[in-house]
Write an enzyme that holds these catalytic residues in place. Structure first.
Site, short mmCIF file in Angstrom:
data_model
loop_
_atom_site.label_atom_id
_atom_site.label_comp_id
_atom_site.label_asym_id
_atom_site.label_seq_id
_atom_site.Cartn_x
_atom_site.Cartn_y
_atom_site.Cartn_z
CB CYS A 21 16.48 17.33 -19.16
SG CYS A 21 17.13 18.27 -20.55
CD GLU B 126 15.20 25.61 -19.30
OE1 GLU B 126 14.60 24.54 -19.53
OE2 GLU B 126 14.94 26.66 -19.90
#
Ligand code: NDP
Length: 500
Positions: free
Chosen positions: A276, A242
């Protein structure tokens, strides 16, 4: 201006975590050596045998007990997080709440998603009962970032535990106290060490990659993700990556401009842009561009970064990020862009004030690289096709947002990204049944939802003969007649659509 890392004390065996608002030492933590990591993984392996032997119901009981414990002490956890990241108290609470919700979902849905269930066996194997179950891998190494130090790793930890694995978690060196707090509360609930934390610097994370865990779930930058994958490749340890993002928000001509502005301001600036899936690029239809820009500048002026109670955003947690934010603003301006709010001077020693950049070429670092600060580029587009093409041109492909009253779904479907919020921002992260993850440089694999549970398992397929086969095929006793019957059956089942 070059900003240097204000490091705390680092001895061979300990390091300090610092309050990024002040630089004060929050706590001192051990640096786990390769041997320490190995020992934790060995303990985890024993605990995993016990844990995977429990029923889904028994695991659920314990995970729910942990969930309640965290919920009842949410203020304590939020305070540790606040001290280590500097984020406002409300943001810390929101993060804890979302993480708790994911823990509850994973515990509550593991049996349904992973438990043995029947699947159709098909006509050729009609005499077989076919079932599949998803079995735990063993020990999962979780490596987490500092920006959402509870929510982000919990996306792996909760789902890995609910699937029957033990977990060894290496938190970021900026947020070790959050990891230690989670381990302390887990120890109050689980009879065996199914969840352990190893604190330390990057080398501790690297040791976890080499430790023989059955999978590494990494959340962090793309550059470190590549190093993690390289280390894991030596032992064929599977990885979930991720990584970073450069998310776009698209505003169509029919958008509710006020809502789009609200989404852009929050999406770009919440957590000081250290998200993010935060908004870093905005593409606006030319017909509503001026209206959007005027409002987005006005609303962003209401946001300021500071250490006081009414500041909506806190400091930049990782000091080295300040140089990156500054470089992106400088590059945008040097390549023909303009700052309509703030500028290079917005980057301070610890805090960065919001910056809005326009007319920035798509080749500038401010558009192509992850900035991870409270900045956004706003770019005029002639059509939604152009907005889609520019969004998809990024090497990153994590989340995205679309604001349109009528065309949201049509635009969303054309985006090459892991997640899209229509008429909202980052809403997908709070829906536990939806998978979360990226494409391209944003990584691969999924946390959250059924996919997130399966990510920490392997599929075990079982067929059981329930009657003798009508046509015996998997035997050397197979007859010519059986082969002929098979040929006819296949022709009947699959031959009719083909061209002669
Ligand atoms: P880093 O890549 O710097 O670090 C992530 C973790 O990896 C930290 O725990 C770090 O330890 C550890 N690490 C560092 N070097 C190694 C190594 N060689 N082997 C194994 N582990 C190592 O990321 P940040 O902590 O700075 O986090 C910010 C990044 O995370 C951003 O790019 C952001 O987009 C991304 N992110 C992605 C999310 C997603 O779901 N896609 C969610 C949240 C963040 P240490 O801190 O001790 O160096």
């Amino acid at each position: 201006m070059t900003i240097t890392e204000p490091t705390g004390t680092r001895t061979a065996a300990t390091f300090d975590s610092l309050d990024p608002r002040t630089g004060a030492v929050v706590a001192t933590h051990p640096i786990a050596s390769e041997a320490d990591v190995q020992a934790a993984v060995e303990r985890a392996r024993k605990a995993a045998t016990w844990w995977s032997g429990l029923s889904f119901a028994d695991r659920k009981t314990r995970l729910n007990a942990w969930k309640s414990l965290i919920t009842n002490r949410i203020d304590e956890l939020a305070a540790v997080m606040q001290a280590e990241t500097g984020k406002p108290q409300g943001d810390a609470m929101l993060e804890c709440a979302l993480a708790i919700d994911h823990l509850a979902w994973a515990a509550g849905h593991a049996k349904k998603v992973l438990g043995r269930h029947k699947v159709p066996s098909g006509l050729v194997m009609a005499n077989q009962k076919a079932t599949v179950e998803y079995a735990p891998l063993g020990v999962i190494g979780v490596i987490g970032p500092w920006n959402y130090p509870v929510f982000t790793p919990m996306g792996s930890i909760a789902y890995a535990l609910a699937a029957g694995n033990a977990v060894v978690f290496k938190p970021s060196e900026y947020t070790p106290g959050v990891g230690a707090w989670l381990e302390k509360t887990a120890n109050e609930v689980f009879e065996q060490p199914v969840f352990q934390v190893v604190t330390g610097l990057g080398e501790t994370g690297a040791a976890l990659c080499r430790s023989g865990v059955n999978k590494v779930a990494f959340t962090g930058s793309t550059a470190t993700g590549k190093r993690v994958m390289a280390a894991c490749s030596e032992s064929l340890t599977p990885v979930l990556i991720e990584a970073g993002g450069k998310d776009a928000l698209i505003v169509d001509v029919d958008a509710d401009i006020e809502a789009a502005v609200d989404g852009a301001v929050w999406g770009a600036n919440a957590n000081a842009g250290q998200t993010c899936a935060g908004v870093e690029r905005v593409y606006v239809h030319e017909k509503v561009y001026d209206e959007f820009l005027e409002q987005v500048v006005a609303r962003t002026k209401e946001v300021h970064a500071n250490n006081d109670a009414d500041a909506k955003i806190g400091p930049i947690t990782m000091p080295s990020q300040l140089n990156i934010i500054k470089r992106h603003i400088d590059d945008a301006l040097a390549s023909g862009g303009k700052a309509v709010l703030g500028g290079p001077e917005s980057v301070g020693d610890r805090f960065v004030q919001p910056v809005i950049l326009v007319d920035v070429p798509e080749t500038s670092a401010a558009v192509t690289e992850e900035t991870f600060g409270p900045t956004m580029t706003v770019t005029k587009v002639k059509s939604m096709d152009e907005a889609v093409a520019l969004t998809n041109a990024s090497k990153y492909a994590l989340g995205s947002s679309v604001f349109s009253k009528r065309n949201g779904m049509q635009i969303a479907e054309k985006l090459r990204v892991g997640m899209t919020a229509i008429n909202g921002v980052i809403t997908f992260a709070g829906v536990p049944s939806l998978p979360f993850g990226g494409v391209g440089d944003s990584g691969f694999g999924r946390i959250h939802g059924p996919d997130g549970l399966k990510e920490f398992t392997y599929a075990h397929a079982i067929t059981r003969q329930r009657m003798k086969p009508l046509i015996a095929l998997t035997t050397f006793q197979r007859t010519e007649k059986a082969e002929e019957q098979l040929g006819k059956m296949i022709a009947m089942l699959h031959g009719r659509g083909g061209k002669k």
